[in-house]
Design an enzyme around this catalytic site. Structure first.
Site, PDB file in Angstrom:
ATOM      1  N   ASP A  15       0.834  -1.203   0.000  1.00  0.00           N
ATOM      2  CA  ASP A  15       0.000   0.000   0.000  1.00  0.00           C
ATOM      3  C   ASP A  15       0.874   1.262   0.000  1.00  0.00           C
ATOM      4  OD1 ASP A  15      -2.389   1.337  -0.077  1.00  0.00           O
ATOM      5  OD2 ASP A  15      -2.712   1.289   2.085  1.00  0.00           O
ATOM      6  N   ASN A  63     -10.397  -2.850  -6.410  1.00  0.00           N
ATOM      7  CA  ASN A  63      -9.630  -1.916  -7.246  1.00  0.00           C
ATOM      8  C   ASN A  63     -10.277  -1.678  -8.623  1.00  0.00           C
ATOM      9  OD1 ASN A  63      -6.340  -3.023  -6.058  1.00  0.00           O
ATOM     10  ND2 ASN A  63      -7.646  -1.364  -5.315  1.00  0.00           N
TER      11      ASN A  63
HETATM   12  C1  FPP Z   1      -1.963   0.233  -3.369  1.00  0.00           C
HETATM   13  O1  FPP Z   1      -1.505   1.557  -3.461  1.00  0.00           O
HETATM   14  C2  FPP Z   1      -1.427  -0.549  -4.454  1.00  0.00           C
HETATM   15  C3  FPP Z   1      -2.168  -1.055  -5.470  1.00  0.00           C
HETATM   16  C4  FPP Z   1      -3.602  -0.859  -5.592  1.00  0.00           C
HETATM   17  C5  FPP Z   1      -1.568  -1.827  -6.565  1.00  0.00           C
HETATM   18  C6  FPP Z   1      -0.282  -2.517  -6.258  1.00  0.00           C
HETATM   19  C7  FPP Z   1       0.501  -2.555  -7.529  1.00  0.00           C
HETATM   20  C8  FPP Z   1       1.828  -2.501  -7.622  1.00  0.00           C
HETATM   21  C9  FPP Z   1       2.702  -2.507  -6.460  1.00  0.00           C
HETATM   22  C10 FPP Z   1       2.537  -2.391  -8.940  1.00  0.00           C
HETATM   23  C11 FPP Z   1       2.199  -3.420  -9.965  1.00  0.00           C
HETATM   24  C12 FPP Z   1       2.240  -4.820  -9.469  1.00  0.00           C
HETATM   25  C13 FPP Z   1       2.908  -5.819 -10.075  1.00  0.00           C
HETATM   26  C14 FPP Z   1       2.809  -7.196  -9.527  1.00  0.00           C
HETATM   27  C15 FPP Z   1       3.743  -5.615 -11.237  1.00  0.00           C
HETATM   28  P1  FPP Z   1      -2.576   2.731  -3.480  1.00  0.00           P
HETATM   29  O2  FPP Z   1      -2.717   3.212  -4.862  1.00  0.00           O
HETATM   30  O3  FPP Z   1      -3.853   2.295  -2.848  1.00  0.00           O
HETATM   31  O4  FPP Z   1      -1.858   3.793  -2.587  1.00  0.00           O
HETATM   32  P2  FPP Z   1      -2.536   4.864  -1.645  1.00  0.00           P
HETATM   33  O5  FPP Z   1      -3.102   4.117  -0.465  1.00  0.00           O
HETATM   34  O6  FPP Z   1      -1.404   5.741  -1.259  1.00  0.00           O
HETATM   35  O7  FPP Z   1      -3.573   5.565  -2.461  1.00  0.00           O
END
Ligand code: FPP
Length: 246
Positions: A15, A63
């Site tokens: 996250d 998501n």
């Molecule tokens: C949460 O951060 C993360 C995600 C929804 C996606 C995770 C994806 C990756 C780490 C990159 C791609 C993955 C692979 C396997 C290549 P957020 O956007 O919710 O962050 P925030 O809480 O700060 O808004």
């Protein structure tokens, strides 16, 4: 490399990509791009440190409600990862698997996922499991549906329904439960991740955003895990005859 104090299965809620970017005045998608680099680094670190399975929460069912542009960017990153990291996966003897409602993913991603899974299926090192279009409640719902279908066909009856039977009907039938759940970004919740499997996992939360998470952070989490006493609900006698109950 493996010893009994190493968590065999680590699960990670990655996250903080969006906040990482926003703090730097950048668009959120750049946080995801940096996050993908951290995925590669932490995957190879885990393989090197003797972890048997790493499960990454890469895209949740929830998501899908994000803006289409962000979803498309994430799907693009995932496709690139599945194609470009094949060499790293094979060099590190990693077996790639995935859990979730994978049929909801774009066809192109499903195809690349199948190729990488098949290519790595005989690798004997760490298993890297990507949770994609994943929801813990939907996983349990899907398992219940399968079990009811079997009951209707007369293959099982209610006496056969045990914890083991339910586990066998989850997306990855023989997946060991995570020993350690790491969450980056500082939030104190499990966010619909591995609801069945996390029952007795040790939790470790860091305020570091996922793009800033390093091998040193990983080692710190693993070190703390090794000092935890896992009681699984039992009573552990103390030296002075007192008891600990959990
Ligand atoms: C949460 O951060 C993360 C995600 C929804 C996606 C995770 C994806 C990756 C780490 C990159 C791609 C993955 C692979 C396997 C290549 P957020 O956007 O919710 O962050 P925030 O809480 O700060 O808004």
């Amino acid at each position: 490399m493996y010893d009994e104090q190493t968590p065999q299965h680590i699960a990670i809620i990655m996250d903080g990509n969006g906040r990482w970017a926003q703090e730097k005045g950048m668009p959120r998608f750049l946080g995801h791009r940096e996050g993908a680099k951290t995925v590669r680094e932490i995957t190879t670190s885990c393989a090197r440190l003797g972890v048997k399975q790493l499960t990454l929460y890469a895209f949740s069912q929830e998501n899908w409600q994000r803006p289409p542009r962000e979803i498309n960017f994430l799907m693009g990153l995932l496709r690139k990862f599945l194609v470009k990291e094949r060499d790293i996966i094979m060099e590190n003897n990693i077996q790639l698997t995935a859990i979730g409602r994978l049929h909801n993913l774009p066809k192109e991603i499903q195809k690349e996922l199948t190729v990488t899974r098949e290519m790595s299926s005989t690798n004997t090192g760490m298993t890297l499991c990507l949770a994609l279009s994943y929801s813990g409640r939907k996983e349990i719902t899907d398992a219940v549906k399968d079990i009811i279908d079997k009951a209707k066909r007369g293959e099982i009856d209610s006496d056969d329904v045990t914890e083991d039977l339910i586990s066998e009907h989850l997306y990855q039938a023989h997946m060991p439960d995570p020993d350690l759940l790491i969450r980056t970004g500082g939030e104190m919740r499990v966010s619909n991740f591995l609801l069945w499997q996390l029952s007795y996992s040790e939790l470790w939360v860091t305020s570091a955003f996922w793009p800033d998470f390093t091998e040193d952070d990983l080692k710190q989490a693993m070190k703390e895990f090794s000092s935890r006493q896992r009681r699984f609900g039992k009573v552990i006698p103390l030296n002075n005859n007192k008891q600990v109950v959990c």
